[in-house]
Design an enzyme around this catalytic site. Structure first.
Site, mmCIF file in Angstrom:
data_model
loop_
_atom_site.group_PDB
_atom_site.id
_atom_site.type_symbol
_atom_site.label_atom_id
_atom_site.label_comp_id
_atom_site.label_asym_id
_atom_site.label_seq_id
_atom_site.Cartn_x
_atom_site.Cartn_y
_atom_site.Cartn_z
ATOM 1 N N GLY B 50 -4.987 6.200 10.864
ATOM 2 C CA GLY B 50 -6.036 5.197 10.688
ATOM 3 C C GLY B 50 -5.572 3.981 9.915
ATOM 4 N N CYS B 51 -4.278 3.911 9.633
ATOM 5 C CA CYS B 51 -3.755 2.734 8.933
ATOM 6 C C CYS B 51 -2.878 1.952 9.895
ATOM 7 C CB CYS B 51 -2.914 3.159 7.736
ATOM 8 S SG CYS B 51 -3.753 4.277 6.632
ATOM 9 N N GLN B 52 -2.954 0.603 9.823
ATOM 10 C CA GLN B 52 -2.114 -0.213 10.676
ATOM 11 C C GLN B 52 -0.661 -0.141 10.200
ATOM 12 O OE1 GLN B 52 -2.298 -4.610 11.283
ATOM 13 N NE2 GLN B 52 -4.042 -4.074 12.546
ATOM 14 N N SER B 53 -0.506 0.042 8.882
ATOM 15 C CA SER B 53 0.831 0.230 8.334
ATOM 16 C C SER B 53 1.000 1.723 8.078
ATOM 17 C CB SER B 53 0.959 -0.554 7.038
ATOM 18 O OG SER B 53 -0.157 -0.308 6.215
#
Lengths: 403, 140
Positions: B50-53
């Site tokens: 759920g994190c772009q990074s």
């Protein structure tokens, strides 16, 4: 082009974000909406909201006329031969899925589909699903460091087993314009059909489907100043007649008995249920608006923005642009050396600049460059050089804060 | 210090800044003090979804206290996870389960709290709490 006049057509461009004037450079994700299109939506719900094609009453007739007029506007814009070759969809993804579904009965084990390495996930996944259900194989046209497709490799992939080729007209992640005319011609030599995803091309280019001789062309209204949730599929009549209906329901039938149903003629065969009537009409208004400005004018002005943005951004040390070719739409995909695109996007947002960060639903492209994603600034004809200056200062600040 | 006391301390530190830029710069500084996860724990399984990074978190029990180490490939995200690790590390699993996270609002990072926000702050909090629940079950 009177840029100030054009900007005044877009009410959202007056707003502030994080106390700064909005600089909207996420046009490749969705474009902003001019007042004429907003008015068209308000007018529909205020004056002639009714279900279409069935009612005998005047309102229904009025709504039907406007909806069918919009279909004609779309036909004329894309230069399709017949209005019945234009199918309203919920958007590009829907159009691709409609065609993929239609082909499921036409493919057999061992048939081959070819996709370009530059595709959006929406032009990869439906075909993978189609391959899983039919036993067909998916082949990929590779690209080089500039994001240019390897046409020699494409030639070698084409065989008499090739049934379908799909490619985007413009890459959403890099902005590169693909040589679709050549791709189509070569596919036709081996008897394969071609679907072109025009989602990223249609905000910048006026495609001529007859001249391209393309079999299917799909696009979304919301990328070309229209509302979300509506799009178009162009298909050559001979193909659309061959494909089975996509969804069953009202609108798409001729006669229904419990023994057998006969389907309606094109285009209604593919339009089950009450469509997005207001959206379709507003899509027509958006196309009219863009044509009033003129695609030649839009092209020239956006080219100026692209050249200016490219040269200004390149002055920043350590900034790398991906997909820098002569043939591209007004999209700049870049990274700062050693800095995650997400960090850059977060900082520039604080200064009111809206860009997209991430893999842009095109993970295979990011894997090719071995990067987690890029920062993508995508321009529209209502953007200005001054806004590009704001982007450049914001990127410089991000670099200073993050290094 | 209790989680509440640490959170109050973080809120006090952030209250010294008047603008977003100073707050972000401080967050980036805090990222540098994050107890780094050992490379062998930087596995696919330890990535928070759920994190772009990319964000990796590892948890282990030391004398009935849960100790977190983490890392991220993005600097701002690293600052965010550093703030969370500082607030929750070296606490009993039960205290972590019971803790609220209102302090995120108070340090001006509210915008990161939306579940749809690409940095996944919400996913990070959820993951730290999941570790706590897992270790609490082990302790019982």
């Amino acid at each position: 082009m009177d840029i100030q006049k054009i900007r005044s057509d877009f009410p959202i461009l007056n707003r502030k974000v994080n106390d700064h004037p909005l600089v909207y450079f996420d046009n490749a994700a969705t474009s902003q909406t001019p007042q004429v299109v907003i008015d068209c939506i308000v007018d529909y719900y205020s004056n002639y909201n009714a279900n279409i094609h069935r009612g005998v009453h005047s309102l229904s007739q009025e709504a039907t006329d406007k909806y069918e007029q919009a279909r004609e506007t779309i036909r004329a814009h894309f230069n399709a031969k017949f209005t019945r070759e234009i199918i309203f969809t919920s958007g590009t993804t829907d159009g691709i899925n409609l065609v993929a579904h239609g082909f499921s009965g036409l493919l057999k084990k061992g048939d081959e589909l070819i996709v370009s390495a530059l595709e959006h996930h929406s032009n990869i996944v439906p075909w993978q699903m189609l391959c899983e259900s039919t036993g067909a194989n998916l082949k990929v046209i590779p690209m080089n460091d500039q994001g240019i497709l390897d046409m020699q490799a494409y030639n070698e992939l084409l065989t008499d087993r090739t049934k379908l080729v799909f490619c985007n007209h413009v890459s959403n992640a890099l902005g590169v314009i693909n040589p679709i005319s050549e791709i189509i011609k070569k596919a036709h030599h081996v008897g394969a059909a071609v679907l072109v995803d025009g989602a990223q091309a249609t905000p910048h280019i006026k495609p001529n489907v007859q001249e391209l001789d393309v079999d299917f062309y799909v696009a979304s209204a919301h990328k070309m100043c229209g509302p979300t949730g509506v799009g178009m599929l162009y298909g050559k009549e001979q193909w659309l007649s061959k494909l089975p209906p996509y969804q069953g329901g009202g609108e798409m039938i001729a006669e229904v008995t419990f023994e057998k149903t006969t389907y309606a003629d094109l285009p209604h065969k593919f339009e089950a249920g009450t469509p997005n009537i207001c959206g379709g009409i507003a899509f027509g208004a958006a196309i009219d608006y863009m044509n009033e400005i003129g695609f030649a004018e839009i092209h020239d002005y956006e080219k100026e923005l692209l050249d200016y943005g490219t040269s200004e951004l390149k002055k920043i040390p350590g900034l790398k642009i991906y997909g820098e070719t002569a043939h591209k739409a007004a999209v700049i995909s870049f990274n700062l050396q050693g800095i995650h695109p997400y960090d850059v996007g977060s900082i520039v947002d604080k200064l009111g600049v809206a860009v997209r960060t991430g893999h842009h639903c095109a993970q295979p492209i990011m894997d090719y460059f071995k990067i987690p994603g890029t920062v993508r600034a995508s321009f529209a004809f209502y953007n200005t050089k001054q806004e590009i200056d704001t982007l450049v200062s914001a990127v410089k600040l991000a670099q200073k804060m993050l290094s | 210090m209790t989680i509440q006391e640490i959170q109050n301390e973080i809120v006090d530190e952030f209250s010294m800044f008047d603008d977003w830029m100073q707050r972000y710069e401080y967050m980036i500084e805090l990222g540098k003090s994050l107890p780094l996860i050992e490379d062998r724990y930087k596995t696919q399984a330890n990535i928070i979804k759920g994190c772009q990074s990319k964000v990796w978190v590892h948890a282990e029990l030391q004398d009935d206290k849960l100790v977190f180490t983490a890392d991220s490939d993005a600097i701002i995200t690293k600052g965010i996870i550093a703030i969370l690790v500082r607030a929750f590390s070296n606490q009993s699993p039960q205290a972590i389960i019971d803790a609220d996270t209102k302090f995120i609002d108070e340090i001006g990072l509210k915008e990161h709290l939306s579940p749809t926000r690409a940095n996944g702050l919400v996913s990070m909090i959820k993951q730290l709490k999941l570790y706590a629940v897992a270790y609490q079950t082990q302790l019982n």
